[in-house]
Motif scaffolding. Structure first.
Motif, PDB file in Angstrom:
ATOM      1  N   ASP A   1      11.577   6.903   2.465  1.00 20.89           N
ATOM      2  CA  ASP A   1      12.366   6.071   1.772  1.00 20.89           C
ATOM      3  C   ASP A   1      11.336   4.406   1.590  1.00 20.89           C
ATOM      4  OD1 ASP A   1      11.261   4.476   4.525  1.00 20.89           O
ATOM      5  OD2 ASP A   1      12.458   5.772   5.423  1.00 20.89           O
ATOM      6  N   GLY A   2      10.255   3.485   2.044  1.00 21.22           N
ATOM      7  CA  GLY A   2       9.660   2.674   2.246  1.00 21.22           C
ATOM      8  C   GLY A   2       8.286   3.370   2.301  1.00 21.22           C
ATOM      9  N   SER A   3       8.244   4.316   2.794  1.00 21.01           N
ATOM     10  CA  SER A   3       7.231   5.354   3.468  1.00 21.01           C
ATOM     11  C   SER A   3       7.448   6.606   3.933  1.00 21.01           C
ATOM     12  CB  SER A   3       6.509   4.193   4.963  1.00 21.01           C
ATOM     13  OG  SER A   3       7.993   4.712   5.914  1.00 21.01           O
ATOM     14  N   LEU A   4       6.453   6.955   3.515  1.00 19.90           N
ATOM     15  CA  LEU A   4       6.325   9.068   4.037  1.00 19.90           C
ATOM     16  C   LEU A   4       6.053   8.551   5.078  1.00 19.90           C
ATOM     17  CD1 LEU A   4       7.145  11.547   3.043  1.00 19.90           C
ATOM     18  CD2 LEU A   4       4.127  12.244   2.236  1.00 19.90           C
TER      19      LEU A   4
ATOM     20  N   ALA B   1       5.699   8.533  -2.672  1.00 18.63           N
ATOM     21  CA  ALA B   1       6.235  10.294  -1.260  1.00 18.63           C
ATOM     22  C   ALA B   1       5.872  10.631  -2.182  1.00 18.63           C
ATOM     23  CB  ALA B   1       7.688   9.818  -0.732  1.00 18.63           C
ATOM     24  N   LEU B   2       5.730  11.721  -3.464  1.00 23.10           N
ATOM     25  CA  LEU B   2       4.757  12.895  -4.146  1.00 23.10           C
ATOM     26  C   LEU B   2       3.357  12.304  -4.249  1.00 23.10           C
ATOM     27  CD1 LEU B   2       7.444  13.105  -6.274  1.00 23.10           C
ATOM     28  CD2 LEU B   2       7.179  14.017  -4.805  1.00 23.10           C
ATOM     29  N   GLY B   3       3.000  11.227  -4.116  1.00 27.10           N
ATOM     30  CA  GLY B   3       1.402  10.939  -4.616  1.00 27.10           C
ATOM     31  C   GLY B   3       0.574  10.654  -3.285  1.00 27.10           C
ATOM     32  N   ARG B   4       1.470  10.758  -2.256  1.00 30.83           N
ATOM     33  CA  ARG B   4       1.048  11.039  -0.514  1.00 30.83           C
ATOM     34  C   ARG B   4       0.709  12.011   0.138  1.00 30.83           C
ATOM     35  NH1 ARG B   4       2.950   5.118   2.206  1.00 30.83           N
ATOM     36  NH2 ARG B   4       2.077   3.680   1.167  1.00 30.83           N
ATOM     37  N   ILE B   5       2.412  12.680  -0.124  1.00 35.46           N
ATOM     38  CA  ILE B   5       1.759  14.996  -0.107  1.00 35.46           C
ATOM     39  C   ILE B   5       0.682  15.252  -0.645  1.00 35.46           C
ATOM     40  CG2 ILE B   5       3.371  16.354  -0.493  1.00 35.46           C
ATOM     41  CD1 ILE B   5       4.503  15.180   1.810  1.00 35.46           C
TER      42      ILE B   5
ATOM     43  N   ALA C   1       0.405  11.876 -13.190  1.00 37.52           N
ATOM     44  CA  ALA C   1      -0.766  12.538 -14.047  1.00 37.52           C
ATOM     45  C   ALA C   1      -2.416  12.611 -13.207  1.00 37.52           C
ATOM     46  CB  ALA C   1      -1.574  11.200 -14.681  1.00 37.52           C
ATOM     47  N   LYS C   2      -1.395  12.093 -11.764  1.00 42.13           N
ATOM     48  CA  LYS C   2      -2.947  12.183 -11.038  1.00 42.13           C
ATOM     49  C   LYS C   2      -2.921  13.449 -10.186  1.00 42.13           C
ATOM     50  CE  LYS C   2      -3.742   7.212  -9.592  1.00 42.13           C
ATOM     51  NZ  LYS C   2      -3.758   6.472  -8.195  1.00 42.13           N
ATOM     52  N   TRP C   3      -1.630  13.558 -10.313  1.00 41.96           N
ATOM     53  CA  TRP C   3      -1.024  14.696  -9.744  1.00 41.96           C
ATOM     54  C   TRP C   3      -1.802  16.218 -10.682  1.00 41.96           C
ATOM     55  CZ3 TRP C   3       2.784  15.892  -5.541  1.00 41.96           C
ATOM     56  CH2 TRP C   3       2.932  17.405  -5.344  1.00 41.96           C
ATOM     57  N   SER C   4      -1.668  16.225 -12.189  1.00 47.02           N
ATOM     58  CA  SER C   4      -2.520  17.222 -12.374  1.00 47.02           C
ATOM     59  C   SER C   4      -3.922  17.443 -12.953  1.00 47.02           C
ATOM     60  CB  SER C   4      -1.592  17.454 -14.117  1.00 47.02           C
ATOM     61  OG  SER C   4      -2.185  15.726 -14.832  1.00 47.02           O
ATOM     62  N   GLU C   5      -4.148  16.106 -12.133  1.00 55.18           N
ATOM     63  CA  GLU C   5      -5.710  16.449 -11.770  1.00 55.18           C
ATOM     64  C   GLU C   5      -6.457  16.743 -11.299  1.00 55.18           C
ATOM     65  OE1 GLU C   5      -7.031  11.749 -11.796  1.00 55.18           O
ATOM     66  OE2 GLU C   5      -5.920  11.292 -14.251  1.00 55.18           O
ATOM     67  N   VAL C   6      -5.513  17.081  -9.789  1.00 51.82           N
ATOM     68  CA  VAL C   6      -6.160  17.538  -9.503  1.00 51.82           C
ATOM     69  C   VAL C   6      -5.983  19.529  -9.435  1.00 51.82           C
ATOM     70  CG1 VAL C   6      -6.032  17.978  -6.359  1.00 51.82           C
ATOM     71  CG2 VAL C   6      -5.575  15.331  -7.553  1.00 51.82           C
ATOM     72  N   GLU C   7      -6.893  20.692  -9.327  1.00 50.99           N
ATOM     73  CA  GLU C   7      -6.795  21.473  -9.197  1.00 50.99           C
ATOM     74  C   GLU C   7      -6.008  21.905  -8.409  1.00 50.99           C
ATOM     75  OE1 GLU C   7      -9.348  25.542 -10.478  1.00 50.99           O
ATOM     76  OE2 GLU C   7     -10.410  23.417  -9.292  1.00 50.99           O
TER      77      GLU C   7
ATOM     78  N   GLY D   1       5.005   1.404  -1.269  1.00 50.94           N
ATOM     79  CA  GLY D   1       4.166   1.075   0.469  1.00 50.94           C
ATOM     80  C   GLY D   1       5.472   1.007   1.244  1.00 50.94           C
ATOM     81  N   PRO D   2       5.281   0.333   1.948  1.00 50.38           N
ATOM     82  CA  PRO D   2       6.086   0.531   4.110  1.00 50.38           C
ATOM     83  C   PRO D   2       6.517  -0.730   3.380  1.00 50.38           C
ATOM     84  CG  PRO D   2       3.993   0.677   4.856  1.00 50.38           C
ATOM     85  CD  PRO D   2       3.658   0.886   3.067  1.00 50.38           C
TER      86      PRO D   2
END
Length: 806
Positions: free
Chosen positions: A142-145, A166-170, A201-207, A638-639
């Motif tokens: 919701d506001g947090s993961l 949430a996707l970024g924190r996963i 963008a950050k998702w695709s940067e991480v192999e 953020g929360p």
């Protein structure tokens, strides 16, 4: 026996040989078989195709026997049980509790039934199948993961749906871990959709994450018959235009058909309605979008100085209003900061004139502006002893004043200056300030009128240049008879600041009956207009008094803007008002010398002149920094909503000041208060920072109070922030597929419907998995392999038997 393989996985069924040491025996056996068959069938009575088919069948049988010697096996690559992880994300926002169709379950009820077995309160069958193969990682967002043990913890009571966060924190949490896939259950109405670009963008940067697909499962069913009104977005901008001191830019939206007029309104903290506007939403087009958005602009006048909290809403005005899905998205709150004075302006003039009279009278109606005057009533003149009485060195104009008070007498070789509206006896006692300490912090703008360049020393002119370029102040020169070229301002530091060139003087008669007009740039500046509509402004300009004293400026500097012009009786056009940016500040030139004439026509024109002066001065002080400047950065991911506060502190000469104490006081609308201390930046001198986050949903003010090393107050500043978590959450209702389709496309996943989740366990097994295992199935002792070899020999025998050959 199965054996694990840490190699990258794919759907694999490969033939291999478990006893490769027998390969030479098999090769020799195969070669010998081919030699014998060739020799035998050369003399065989079989002819044509029958001969070739019989030889082929026999050779195939012999080859199968040779392969059996090497013990052939089939290798299957499968997910290693409970080695790979699958993250299941469930949206826990309260927006899912709204059902678009009253006869259908809400998205929240659909999600609960999909993730929780109603009888056992555990995983349903399809989720148990995934858990049997993969290591299941259940999360709520919701506001947090947060990770949960069971999805029965779904409560749907949070007013945020931060999908992108949430996707970024996963991505961060499962870095360097064998994450196979992410399955996200949501309606797609993310409250942090602006963060989606950065997250992908950050998702695709991480192999490690580049090959992790996201499978959004969309919740809810579109219902064209549902009706709802909402305020999606509100921004506020302040202007110097008195009829619209605050302009609210609103995005109002309607779902379904609303045939009657809808009202968009704004009220203040006391509940007083400040403005209302009627809008009509177009009828939905069959097959088109179910929701339509309209931009609405509300202009507010007579707003008080400082911070105001406004509430913007939308309502039906018809006699039979339609039933809406919810009213929790009908209002939003916003803060407006018009600033608070006093703003002090230094007016320096070469003689008492009409311009100062009308300017002072105009600004007297603005309680936030203080006009400080320094007016010369007599020029500097040579001193002759015979002019005065014996022993008298002061100017006879001041005979009778107390001679022991230096500022009350003037000598012959000094100009006679009058100070007006000064704060104390010391202000401007020695004339125009000679140091940055006396000038920079004391005034927001300087107005020079009807004054020659020689009045100022070279150091004072350089100080004015620094006042504008470095301090960020404003310089305004009015068109008196000793301004611009007649005052010999060319090739001076002040002339350098002005937006016009002064080195070219046009020859010709003076400009008479000059008509005032706005340029295209002038029409775009709110402070240049006095009427809200173009037609009314055009009529006002046509009725405006002509002018008879204009400085004939021939050219403006690069980057300057001509906001208005005058056209005289000989059809010559000259700039009337010109502005430009200069360093950190700005400057303006008003070339009309008898601007006061405008107000002599009638009372209406006098009011127009007064409003024009106020708006011009308001433009001059706008964005001029103070010694204490408080700025904010709003962070919604953020929360809790976070406000990053930055306080910039400067000395009296507007250099960075580190020797200061910064106290921040936060005051919520409901009365809750708290105090923070800002810490100095390690890299940026004069900058102090702090952060504030609160669960309190009401708006709040933040006041910065700055003390110097001696405990004396340097200054204060304040900002405000509003949070609308409930209105943001319910702003959009129903399934929103485009952002989910983008997430799926950029990560290699696929958007699924709720009725397709039973296929998800099989789909996940076909992925490129981080960890897999290879299992072998022996073929050499399977009955069907021997049956194939026997069938080949039997086929060859039948062919020979039919020809009578044994």
């Amino acid at each position: 026996m199965p054996f694990p393989s840490p190699v990258a996985s794919h759907l694999l069924a490969t033939l291999a040989f478990a006893n490769e040491s027998w390969i030479w025996v098999a090769l020799v056996f195969g070669a010998a078989s081919i030699f014998i068959l060739t020799f035998t069938y050369r003399k065989s009575p079989l002819r044509g195709p029958q001969k070739f088919l019989a030889a082929t069948l026999k050779l195939a049988g012999l080859i199968l026997l040779a392969l059996i010697l090497m013990e052939p096996v089939i290798l299957d690559e499968l997910p290693k049980k409970n080695a790979n992880e699958v993250a299941i994300l469930a949206d826990n926002s309260s927006g899912l509790t709204v059902a678009l169709d009253a006869n259908q379950p809400s998205p929240a009820e659909q999600l609960t039934s999909a993730l929780v077995d109603s009888e056992t309160n555990l995983y349903p069958e399809w989720l148990a199948r995934i858990d049997d193969t993969f290591r299941l990682q259940p999360f709520l967002f919701d506001g947090s993961l947060r990770r949960v043990d069971e999805f029965s913890e779904l409560s749907f009571d949070e007013n945020r749906s931060d999908l992108a966060t949430a996707l970024g924190r996963i991505r961060q949490r499962f870095d360097k871990r064998p994450l196979a896939a992410i399955v996200a259950f949501t309606d797609g109405n993310a409250t942090d959709v602006e963060e989606l670009d950065a997250t992908l963008a950050k998702w695709s940067e991480v192999e490690e994450n580049a090959g992790v697909p996201v499978y959004p499962v969309i919740l809810g069913d579109p219902s064209p018959e549902a009706h709802d009104l909402s305020i999606n977005h509100v921004t506020a901008e302040t202007t110097q235009f008195e009829d619209a001191q605050v302009t609210l830019n609103i995005e109002a939206a309607a779902r379904g058909h609303f045939p009657d007029v809808v009202e968009v309104f704004a009220v203040n903290e006391a509940g007083k309605e400040l403005a209302v506007k009627e809008v009509v939403f177009p009828k939905p087009v069959s097959g088109g979008p179910v929701s339509r958005a309209l931009p609405v602009r509300l202009q507010l006048s007579a707003m008080p100085p400082g911070i105001s909290f406004l509430k913007v809403g939308i309502r039906q005005s018809g006699e039979k209003p339609a039933k809406e899905l919810t009213d929790r998205n009908n209002e939003k709150q916003i803060s407006v900061n018009r600033g608070s004075g006093p703003y002090r302006i230094l007016y320096v003039s070469g003689r008492p004139n009409w311009e100062y009279k009308f300017l002072r009278r105009s600004l007297a109606m603005d309680s936030e502006i203080e006009l400080v005057g320094l007016i010369r009533i007599a020029k500097r003149e040579p001193k002759f002893e015979w002019r005065g009485r014996t022993g008298e060195s002061s100017n006879p104009l001041f005979r009778g004043f107390r001679s022991e008070i230096p500022e009350e007498t003037h000598k012959y070789d000094e100009p006679v200056l009058v100070r007006l509206n000064v704060s104390d006896a010391r202000e401007l006692r020695d004339g125009f300030p000679k140091s940055a300490e006396d000038l920079f912090d004391a005034y927001k703008a300087i107005i020079i009128d009807d004054l020659e360049a020689s009045f100022f020393t070279q150091e004072q002119q350089e100080l004015i240049d620094q006042y504008v370029s470095r301090r960020g102040g404003t310089l305004l020169m009015l068109g008196g008879q000793e301004s611009f070229q007649p005052g010999q301002w060319e090739n001076t530091p002040v002339g350098r600041v002005l937006p016009v060139y002064l080195d070219k003087i046009r020859s010709g008669p003076p400009s008479l009956e000059a008509a005032f007009n706005l340029t295209r740039e002038g029409w775009l500046e709110p402070w240049m207009r006095l009427r809200s509509s173009k037609d009314e402004e055009t009529n006002r300009l046509a009725y405006m008094t002509p002018f008879f004293a204009v400085n004939q400026i021939s050219a403006i500097k690069p980057g300057a803007s001509i906001l208005s012009t005058v056209i005289d009786s000989e059809r010559r056009t000259y700039p009337a008002i010109v502005t430009q940016r200069y360093g950190e500040g700005k400057s303006a030139a008003v070339t009309i010398a008898d601007f006061w004439r405008w107000g002599m026509k009638d009372s209406e024109q006098q009011e127009n002149l007064a409003r024009s002066w106020r708006q011009l001065v308001r433009w001059a002080i706008n964005e001029v920094p103070s010694r204490v400047e408080l700025e904010k950065e709003e962070v919604n991911s953020g929360p809790l909503p976070l406000t990053k506060l930055s306080v910039r502190v400067q000395t009296e000469t507007f250099d960075p000041q580190d020797d200061a104490t910064v106290i921040l006081t936060v005051s919520h609308q409901d009365g809750e208060t708290s105090t923070l201390s800002a810490e100095p930046s390690l890299t940026d001198p004069g900058l102090f920072t702090a952060e504030y986050a609160s669960e309190n949903p009401s708006g709040y003010r933040v006041q910065a109070s700055v003390l110097d090393g001696d405990g004396e107050e340097i200054g204060t500043d304040e900002i405000a922030r509003t949070t609308n978590p409930e209105a943001d959450e319910f702003a959009k209702l129903g399934p929103n597929q485009p952002p989910l389709a983008r997430i799926a496309a950029e990560t290699g996943g696929e958007v699924l419907r709720l009725d397709e989740i039973a296929e998800l366990p099989a789909l996940l097994k076909t992925l490129d998995l981080p960890i897999s295992e290879v299992r072998q199935r022996p073929l050499w002792h399977t009955p069907w392999l021997f049956l194939i070899a026997l069938a080949c020999f039997l086929g060859e025998w039948v062919l020979r038997r039919r020809q009578g050959i044994l």
